[in-house]
Design a protein around this motif. Structure first.
Motif, mmCIF file in Angstrom:
data_model
loop_
_atom_site.group_PDB
_atom_site.id
_atom_site.type_symbol
_atom_site.label_atom_id
_atom_site.label_comp_id
_atom_site.label_asym_id
_atom_site.label_seq_id
_atom_site.Cartn_x
_atom_site.Cartn_y
_atom_site.Cartn_z
ATOM 1 N N ASN A 60 -10.959 21.753 65.789
ATOM 2 C CA ASN A 60 -11.994 21.258 64.896
ATOM 3 C C ASN A 60 -11.381 20.641 63.654
ATOM 4 O OD1 ASN A 60 -13.954 22.168 66.613
ATOM 5 N ND2 ASN A 60 -14.346 24.052 65.485
ATOM 6 N N TYR A 61 -12.118 19.715 63.044
ATOM 7 C CA TYR A 61 -11.684 19.117 61.787
ATOM 8 C C TYR A 61 -11.820 20.140 60.676
ATOM 9 C CZ TYR A 61 -11.661 16.258 57.624
ATOM 10 O OH TYR A 61 -11.381 15.747 56.391
ATOM 11 N N LEU A 62 -10.748 20.451 59.984
ATOM 12 C CA LEU A 62 -10.767 21.471 58.946
ATOM 13 C C LEU A 62 -10.649 20.884 57.551
ATOM 14 C CD1 LEU A 62 -8.454 24.122 60.605
ATOM 15 C CD2 LEU A 62 -10.938 24.057 60.582
ATOM 16 N N GLY A 63 -10.414 19.606 57.418
ATOM 17 C CA GLY A 63 -10.218 19.025 56.101
ATOM 18 C C GLY A 63 -8.827 19.345 55.593
ATOM 19 N N GLN A 64 -8.691 19.447 54.281
ATOM 20 C CA GLN A 64 -7.377 19.670 53.680
ATOM 21 C C GLN A 64 -7.019 21.144 53.573
ATOM 22 O OE1 GLN A 64 -8.047 17.635 50.019
ATOM 23 N NE2 GLN A 64 -7.364 15.690 50.834
ATOM 24 N N LEU A 65 -7.947 22.021 53.860
ATOM 25 C CA LEU A 65 -7.701 23.455 53.725
ATOM 26 C C LEU A 65 -7.395 24.050 55.084
ATOM 27 C CD1 LEU A 65 -10.718 24.162 51.398
ATOM 28 C CD2 LEU A 65 -8.336 23.967 50.716
ATOM 29 N N GLN A 66 -6.257 24.638 55.242
ATOM 30 C CA GLN A 66 -5.878 25.229 56.522
ATOM 31 C C GLN A 66 -5.873 26.751 56.446
ATOM 32 O OE1 GLN A 66 -5.530 23.510 59.304
ATOM 33 N NE2 GLN A 66 -5.920 21.609 58.249
ATOM 34 N N ASN A 67 -5.085 27.322 55.570
ATOM 35 C CA ASN A 67 -5.064 28.773 55.373
ATOM 36 C C ASN A 67 -4.418 29.066 54.029
ATOM 37 O OD1 ASN A 67 -2.332 28.409 55.847
ATOM 38 N ND2 ASN A 67 -2.378 29.268 57.879
ATOM 39 N N GLY A 68 -4.506 30.300 53.606
ATOM 40 C CA GLY A 68 -3.953 30.678 52.319
ATOM 41 C C GLY A 68 -5.045 31.107 51.362
ATOM 42 N N TYR A 69 -4.732 31.077 50.073
ATOM 43 C CA TYR A 69 -5.653 31.554 49.054
ATOM 44 C C TYR A 69 -6.216 30.389 48.252
ATOM 45 C CZ TYR A 69 -3.784 36.162 50.034
ATOM 46 O OH TYR A 69 -3.425 37.324 50.659
ATOM 47 N N PRO A 82 -15.472 42.512 47.210
ATOM 48 C CA PRO A 82 -14.133 42.430 47.811
ATOM 49 C C PRO A 82 -14.163 42.982 49.233
ATOM 50 C CG PRO A 82 -13.987 43.247 45.581
ATOM 51 C CD PRO A 82 -15.450 43.208 45.928
ATOM 52 N N GLY A 83 -13.482 42.307 50.137
ATOM 53 C CA GLY A 83 -13.431 42.711 51.538
ATOM 54 C C GLY A 83 -14.489 42.059 52.394
ATOM 55 N N ARG A 84 -15.451 41.374 51.787
ATOM 56 C CA ARG A 84 -16.519 40.709 52.539
ATOM 57 C C ARG A 84 -15.954 39.507 53.269
ATOM 58 N NH1 ARG A 84 -22.300 40.833 51.945
ATOM 59 N NH2 ARG A 84 -22.996 39.818 53.847
ATOM 60 N N LYS A 85 -16.285 39.355 54.548
ATOM 61 C CA LYS A 85 -15.819 38.217 55.345
ATOM 62 C C LYS A 85 -17.005 37.339 55.695
ATOM 63 C CE LYS A 85 -11.792 40.469 57.273
ATOM 64 N NZ LYS A 85 -11.015 40.738 58.459
ATOM 65 N N ILE A 86 -16.826 36.040 55.513
ATOM 66 C CA ILE A 86 -17.876 35.073 55.819
ATOM 67 C C ILE A 86 -17.264 33.847 56.474
ATOM 68 C CG2 ILE A 86 -19.388 35.814 53.938
ATOM 69 C CD1 ILE A 86 -18.423 33.437 52.302
ATOM 70 N N ASN A 87 -18.088 33.099 57.159
ATOM 71 C CA ASN A 87 -17.722 31.761 57.619
ATOM 72 C C ASN A 87 -18.348 30.792 56.644
ATOM 73 O OD1 ASN A 87 -16.099 32.124 59.804
ATOM 74 N ND2 ASN A 87 -17.674 31.802 61.334
ATOM 75 N N ALA A 88 -17.555 29.945 56.036
ATOM 76 C CA ALA A 88 -18.071 29.032 55.028
ATOM 77 C C ALA A 88 -17.365 27.695 55.107
ATOM 78 C CB ALA A 88 -17.896 29.626 53.639
ATOM 79 N N ALA A 89 -18.083 26.638 54.764
ATOM 80 C CA ALA A 89 -17.493 25.310 54.644
ATOM 81 C C ALA A 89 -17.041 25.148 53.197
ATOM 82 C CB ALA A 89 -18.503 24.246 55.027
ATOM 83 N N LEU A 90 -15.787 24.747 53.014
ATOM 84 C CA LEU A 90 -15.200 24.607 51.685
ATOM 85 C C LEU A 90 -14.710 23.187 51.491
ATOM 86 C CD1 LEU A 90 -12.938 27.788 51.774
ATOM 87 C CD2 LEU A 90 -15.259 27.632 50.881
ATOM 88 N N GLU A 91 -14.769 22.718 50.254
ATOM 89 C CA GLU A 91 -14.146 21.436 49.929
ATOM 90 C C GLU A 91 -13.393 21.590 48.622
ATOM 91 O OE1 GLU A 91 -17.520 18.900 47.561
ATOM 92 O OE2 GLU A 91 -17.525 18.764 49.727
ATOM 93 N N LEU A 92 -12.310 20.837 48.487
ATOM 94 C CA LEU A 92 -11.493 20.925 47.279
ATOM 95 C C LEU A 92 -12.295 20.498 46.061
ATOM 96 C CD1 LEU A 92 -8.038 19.563 48.452
ATOM 97 C CD2 LEU A 92 -8.613 21.887 47.785
ATOM 98 N N ASN A 93 -12.087 21.184 44.967
ATOM 99 C CA ASN A 93 -12.742 20.888 43.701
ATOM 100 C C ASN A 93 -11.654 20.554 42.695
ATOM 101 O OD1 ASN A 93 -14.191 20.794 41.355
ATOM 102 N ND2 ASN A 93 -14.625 22.969 41.275
ATOM 103 N N GLY A 94 -11.326 19.299 42.577
ATOM 104 C CA GLY A 94 -10.260 18.885 41.668
ATOM 105 C C GLY A 94 -10.735 18.669 40.247
#
Length: 123
Positions: A60-69, A82-94
């Protein structure tokens, strides 16, 4: 000479209009993220993005975010534990990020564009 100049400007205007009317880039797929906790500034939260191979997002297309913090300030209130897991769409906020006085690591700031699915804290 004036006609040539007018034709050039007309061509540039049409080219700009054509480029701006083309389809946008595909929207990033939802990523599995875990809420780690608050960042250095109130209202900002650190999220850990799971590896794309682990979360089944390999093709799938993931954009510029692959993994990490990453860090965000628009996490919905119901997901700020803290500890909550979700599926979310993220985009960079420059545009802006947290203002930390003394910090060892600055994480890229992101915007949560949508929450796709939630998981229990034990997942």
């Amino acid at each position: 000479m004036k006609n040539t100049l007018r034709i050039v400007f007309l061509y540039l205007f049409l080219a700009t209009l054509t480029v701006s009317c083309q389809e946008d880039a595909p929207a990033p797929a939802c990523l599995k993220v875990e809420v780690i906790g608050e960042d250095c500034e109130t209202g900002w939260y650190i999220l850990k993005i799971e590896s794309s191979e682990e979360s089944g997002q390999r093709n799938n297309y993931l954009g510029q975010l692959q993994n990490g913090y990453v860090t965000t300030d628009n996490l919905p209130a119901e997901y700020k534990q803290p500890g909550r897991k979700i599926n979310a769409a993220l985009e960079l906020n420059g545009a802006y990020g947290p203002r930390c006085v003394a910090i060892n690591v600055m994480y890229p700031s992101v915007k949560v564009t949508r929450v796709c699915q939630t998981f229990s804290i034990q997942d």
